[in-house]
Design a protein around this motif. Structure first.
Motif, PDB file in Angstrom:
ATOM      1  N   LEU A 362       0.743  -1.163  -0.123  1.00 25.45           N
ATOM      2  CA  LEU A 362      -0.016   0.043  -0.112  1.00 25.45           C
ATOM      3  C   LEU A 362       0.790   1.067  -0.022  1.00 25.45           C
ATOM      4  O   LEU A 362       0.202   2.441  -0.376  1.00 25.45           O
ATOM      5  CB  LEU A 362      -0.793  -0.028   1.185  1.00 25.45           C
ATOM      6  CG  LEU A 362      -1.912  -1.178   1.185  1.00 25.45           C
ATOM      7  CD1 LEU A 362      -2.754  -1.093   2.452  1.00 25.45           C
ATOM      8  CD2 LEU A 362      -2.963  -1.007   0.063  1.00 25.45           C
ATOM      9  N   PRO A 366       3.774   1.746  -6.036  1.00 17.56           N
ATOM     10  CA  PRO A 366       2.924   2.591  -6.569  1.00 17.56           C
ATOM     11  C   PRO A 366       2.005   1.876  -7.865  1.00 17.56           C
ATOM     12  O   PRO A 366       0.942   2.328  -8.130  1.00 17.56           O
ATOM     13  CB  PRO A 366       3.787   3.563  -7.446  1.00 17.56           C
ATOM     14  CG  PRO A 366       5.159   2.962  -7.480  1.00 17.56           C
ATOM     15  CD  PRO A 366       5.444   1.852  -6.417  1.00 17.56           C
ATOM     16  N   VAL A 368      -0.029  -0.598  -7.204  1.00 13.84           N
ATOM     17  CA  VAL A 368      -0.922  -1.042  -6.667  1.00 13.84           C
ATOM     18  C   VAL A 368      -1.907   0.107  -6.728  1.00 13.84           C
ATOM     19  O   VAL A 368      -3.253  -0.151  -7.122  1.00 13.84           O
ATOM     20  CB  VAL A 368      -0.834  -1.425  -4.979  1.00 13.84           C
ATOM     21  CG1 VAL A 368      -2.028  -1.629  -4.364  1.00 13.84           C
ATOM     22  CG2 VAL A 368       0.244  -2.632  -5.041  1.00 13.84           C
ATOM     23  N   TRP A 369      -1.635   1.238  -6.445  1.00 17.56           N
ATOM     24  CA  TRP A 369      -2.652   2.376  -6.393  1.00 17.56           C
ATOM     25  C   TRP A 369      -2.904   2.716  -7.969  1.00 17.56           C
ATOM     26  O   TRP A 369      -4.197   3.094  -8.247  1.00 17.56           O
ATOM     27  CB  TRP A 369      -2.188   3.546  -5.888  1.00 17.56           C
ATOM     28  CG  TRP A 369      -1.912   3.485  -4.282  1.00 17.56           C
ATOM     29  CD1 TRP A 369      -0.810   3.098  -3.644  1.00 17.56           C
ATOM     30  CD2 TRP A 369      -3.092   3.487  -3.458  1.00 17.56           C
ATOM     31  NE1 TRP A 369      -1.023   3.020  -2.332  1.00 17.56           N
ATOM     32  CE2 TRP A 369      -2.451   3.227  -2.051  1.00 17.56           C
ATOM     33  CE3 TRP A 369      -4.428   3.699  -3.489  1.00 17.56           C
ATOM     34  CZ2 TRP A 369      -3.335   3.154  -0.924  1.00 17.56           C
ATOM     35  CZ3 TRP A 369      -5.328   3.692  -2.364  1.00 17.56           C
ATOM     36  CH2 TRP A 369      -4.641   3.491  -1.380  1.00 17.56           C
ATOM     37  N   GLN A 370      -2.136   2.572  -8.780  1.00 15.99           N
ATOM     38  CA  GLN A 370      -2.427   2.981 -10.114  1.00 15.99           C
ATOM     39  C   GLN A 370      -3.502   1.742 -10.759  1.00 15.99           C
ATOM     40  O   GLN A 370      -4.454   2.063 -11.306  1.00 15.99           O
ATOM     41  CB  GLN A 370      -1.267   2.743 -10.985  1.00 15.99           C
ATOM     42  CG  GLN A 370      -1.564   3.166 -12.429  1.00 15.99           C
ATOM     43  CD  GLN A 370      -1.871   4.325 -12.722  1.00 15.99           C
ATOM     44  OE1 GLN A 370      -1.312   5.361 -12.238  1.00 15.99           O
ATOM     45  NE2 GLN A 370      -3.110   4.472 -13.595  1.00 15.99           N
ATOM     46  N   SER A 371      -3.202   0.570 -10.242  1.00 12.60           N
ATOM     47  CA  SER A 371      -4.139  -0.640 -10.443  1.00 12.60           C
ATOM     48  C   SER A 371      -5.577  -0.145  -9.746  1.00 12.60           C
ATOM     49  O   SER A 371      -6.652  -0.430 -10.445  1.00 12.60           O
ATOM     50  CB  SER A 371      -3.796  -1.899  -9.972  1.00 12.60           C
ATOM     51  OG  SER A 371      -2.735  -2.035 -10.514  1.00 12.60           O
ATOM     52  N   ILE A 372      -5.590   0.282  -8.719  1.00 13.41           N
ATOM     53  CA  ILE A 372      -6.914   0.652  -7.871  1.00 13.41           C
ATOM     54  C   ILE A 372      -7.671   1.616  -8.840  1.00 13.41           C
ATOM     55  O   ILE A 372      -8.786   1.640  -8.910  1.00 13.41           O
ATOM     56  CB  ILE A 372      -6.599   1.104  -6.686  1.00 13.41           C
ATOM     57  CG1 ILE A 372      -6.278  -0.347  -5.830  1.00 13.41           C
ATOM     58  CG2 ILE A 372      -7.696   1.446  -5.898  1.00 13.41           C
ATOM     59  CD1 ILE A 372      -5.724  -0.155  -4.139  1.00 13.41           C
ATOM     60  N   GLN A 373      -6.955   2.720  -9.129  1.00  7.46           N
ATOM     61  CA  GLN A 373      -7.335   3.850  -9.931  1.00  7.46           C
ATOM     62  C   GLN A 373      -7.949   3.228 -11.237  1.00  7.46           C
ATOM     63  O   GLN A 373      -9.060   3.845 -11.739  1.00  7.46           O
ATOM     64  CB  GLN A 373      -6.350   4.905 -10.217  1.00  7.46           C
ATOM     65  CG  GLN A 373      -6.752   5.896 -10.803  1.00  7.46           C
ATOM     66  CD  GLN A 373      -5.652   6.972 -11.273  1.00  7.46           C
ATOM     67  OE1 GLN A 373      -4.789   7.185 -10.291  1.00  7.46           O
ATOM     68  NE2 GLN A 373      -5.588   7.797 -12.336  1.00  7.46           N
TER      69      GLN A 373
END
Length: 460
Positions: A362, A366, A368-373
């Motif tokens: 988390l 980075p 991971v956050w790109q994938s969530i977005q």
């Protein structure tokens, strides 16, 4: 002299004619754009997929099909596919019908909460359920730990097997049978069952002569839906089957494509056509079963229980809760416990627990956050587009029925009918080069995912 009122009427007539012509042309333009969009986004990808399966350096040929049909691997894959799909469908049907009967016919406790819990195993993505069970039944999992208390040499049942794939697929899809069956059971007139009991038939004979024939369309429809979902499923057989050389048609297509080679895409396309044809036949049968349900609908849905469990009520409720906890909550807990360990294989003790894995994912990764977005943007955008366009198409289909609206409905239904991997492959072939010599740069970008999502889920 010209009458002023006559001139005014003429002007009004000309304005009306221009307005009608403008409306007629704009209406024709909208229809033309709709037809072109349906052809480009829904028909062209499938046509390209089929065409590629017959294409070779020398022109149109059946060589890709004949060569594959000569391979033992294809026949083994077909056999494995039908064994896994049929056995998992039977398991889903048994679990779904039993759950539906208890929920529709008995006075079992906590029905609303049970209903949501039953759906949980289908709401969870298949790969999450697979990871949970592989962790739960693994050599370092909870089951192995309990068994080794009694016998240090004992090993749990391997999920990387035919039985493991069938079991996980069966518990993942049984809510589909439950949903279609429970509504049919609630609509069966209890007067028919009372008449059968009054004429001397027992509980089992009444079920066999009255209840079962009336609920059969729901069970059939649910079973066929499970068959299609199992045929479409990629995550479970890929995760549990590929390590043990167990292939189904969906994973074989994937293996063919990533294997590259001069005819890899053509062979993958040919396999996709075979899988798509099986899925379309299954969809037609499921549609016929749903029509039988609609024709057998009664006006009143009876929610009141027909069988009182009496003194057995508590332990039956407890048994159902235990089973549902076992197939969903316990494996998830096993996966969560594994994610908290400092290293795989360590016992679940306070000294071995850490949050470093989550901190890395988390805070330090980075991607991971790109994938969530990306996931949220695609989901919300697809939702908005499908709501607007889908509602407009539905309005036209209901209020202005014609061969054109029926054809449009069929066109947008095709992508959802096909297995996901087949439709994904069709999108790749279509958007690498939609027009010969023109590459719009859609393939390899997030835009192709957006187009695929909208095309896939618009029918819903």
């Amino acid at each position: 002299m010209t009458n002023p009122s006559f001139n005014q009427l003429k002007r009004e007539e000309r304005r009306a004619n221009r307005a009608f012509l403008s409306f007629f042309l704009s209406n024709r333009i909208v229809i033309l754009l709709t037809v072109l969009s349906l052809i480009l986004f829904f028909i062209v990808p499938l046509v390209k997929l089929v065409f590629l399966s017959f294409q070779s350096d020398t022109g149109i040929t059946l060589n890709h099909y004949t060569e594959m049909l000569k391979q033992d691997r294809l026949w083994k894959t077909l056999k494995d596919t039908f064994i896994i799909v049929i056995c998992s469908s039977v398991l889903s049907i048994i679990l779904g019908v039993v759950a539906a009967w208890f929920m529709a016919y008995t006075d079992i406790k906590y029905k609303k909460t049970l209903h949501m819990t039953i759906l949980l195993s289908f709401v969870l993505p298949s790969y999450v359920l697979t990871l949970s069970w592989s962790s739960f039944m693994g050599n370092q999992g909870i089951v192995a730990g309990i068994m080794q208390w009694f016998n240090p040499e004992a090993a749990p049942w391997s999920m990387y097997s035919y039985g493991g794939i069938i079991f996980v697929m069966g518990i993942h899809h049984f809510p589909l049978v439950y949903l279609l069956t429970v509504n049919v059971l609630k609509k069966i007139p209890r007067d028919l069952e009372w008449a059968s009991r009054a004429s001397g038939a027992g509980k089992w004979k009444t079920f066999y002569l009255v209840t079962f024939p009336l609920v059969l369309p729901g069970v059939t429809s649910g079973g066929l839906l499970v068959f299609l979902a199992s045929l479409d499923n990629f995550g479970i057989p890929a995760f549990l089957g590929i390590p043990k050389n167990i292939s189904v048609l969906s994973t074989l297509i994937y293996e063919e494509i990533i294997g590259f080679g001069p005819s890899a895409f053509a062979r993958g396309a040919a396999l996709s056509v075979i899988l798509g044809a099986i899925a379309i036949v299954g969809t037609l049968l499921q549609w016929l079963a749903v029509r039988r349900i609609k024709s057998a609908d009664t006006v009143i849905t009876d929610h009141s229980p027909r069988y009182m469990l009496g003194k057995h009520r508590m332990w039956i409720t407890g048994a159902i809760w235990t089973f549902l906890m076992f197939i969903t909550i316990v494996p998830l807990f096993s996966m969560v416990s594994t994610s908290l360990k400092k290293a795989y294989g360590l016992p679940f003790q306070t000294a071995n627990l850490t949050l470093d894995n989550y901190k890395y994912i988390l805070l330090k990764n980075p991607k991971v956050w790109q994938s969530i977005q990306n996931s949220f943007v695609l989901s919300i955008t697809t939702l908005g587009i499908c709501l607007v366009i889908g509602s407009l198409l539905a309005y036209a289909r209901v209020r202005k029925p014609s061969w054109a609206t029926k054809s449009a409905e069929l066109a947008i239904a095709l992508p959802y009918t096909l297995p996901g991997i087949v439709f994904g492959l069709a999108m790749i072939f279509a958007w690498m080069e939609p027009i010969p010599g023109w590459n719009p740069g859609i393939y390899g970008s997030i835009r192709i995912l957006f187009i695929a999502y909208v095309c896939r889920f618009l029918i819903l």
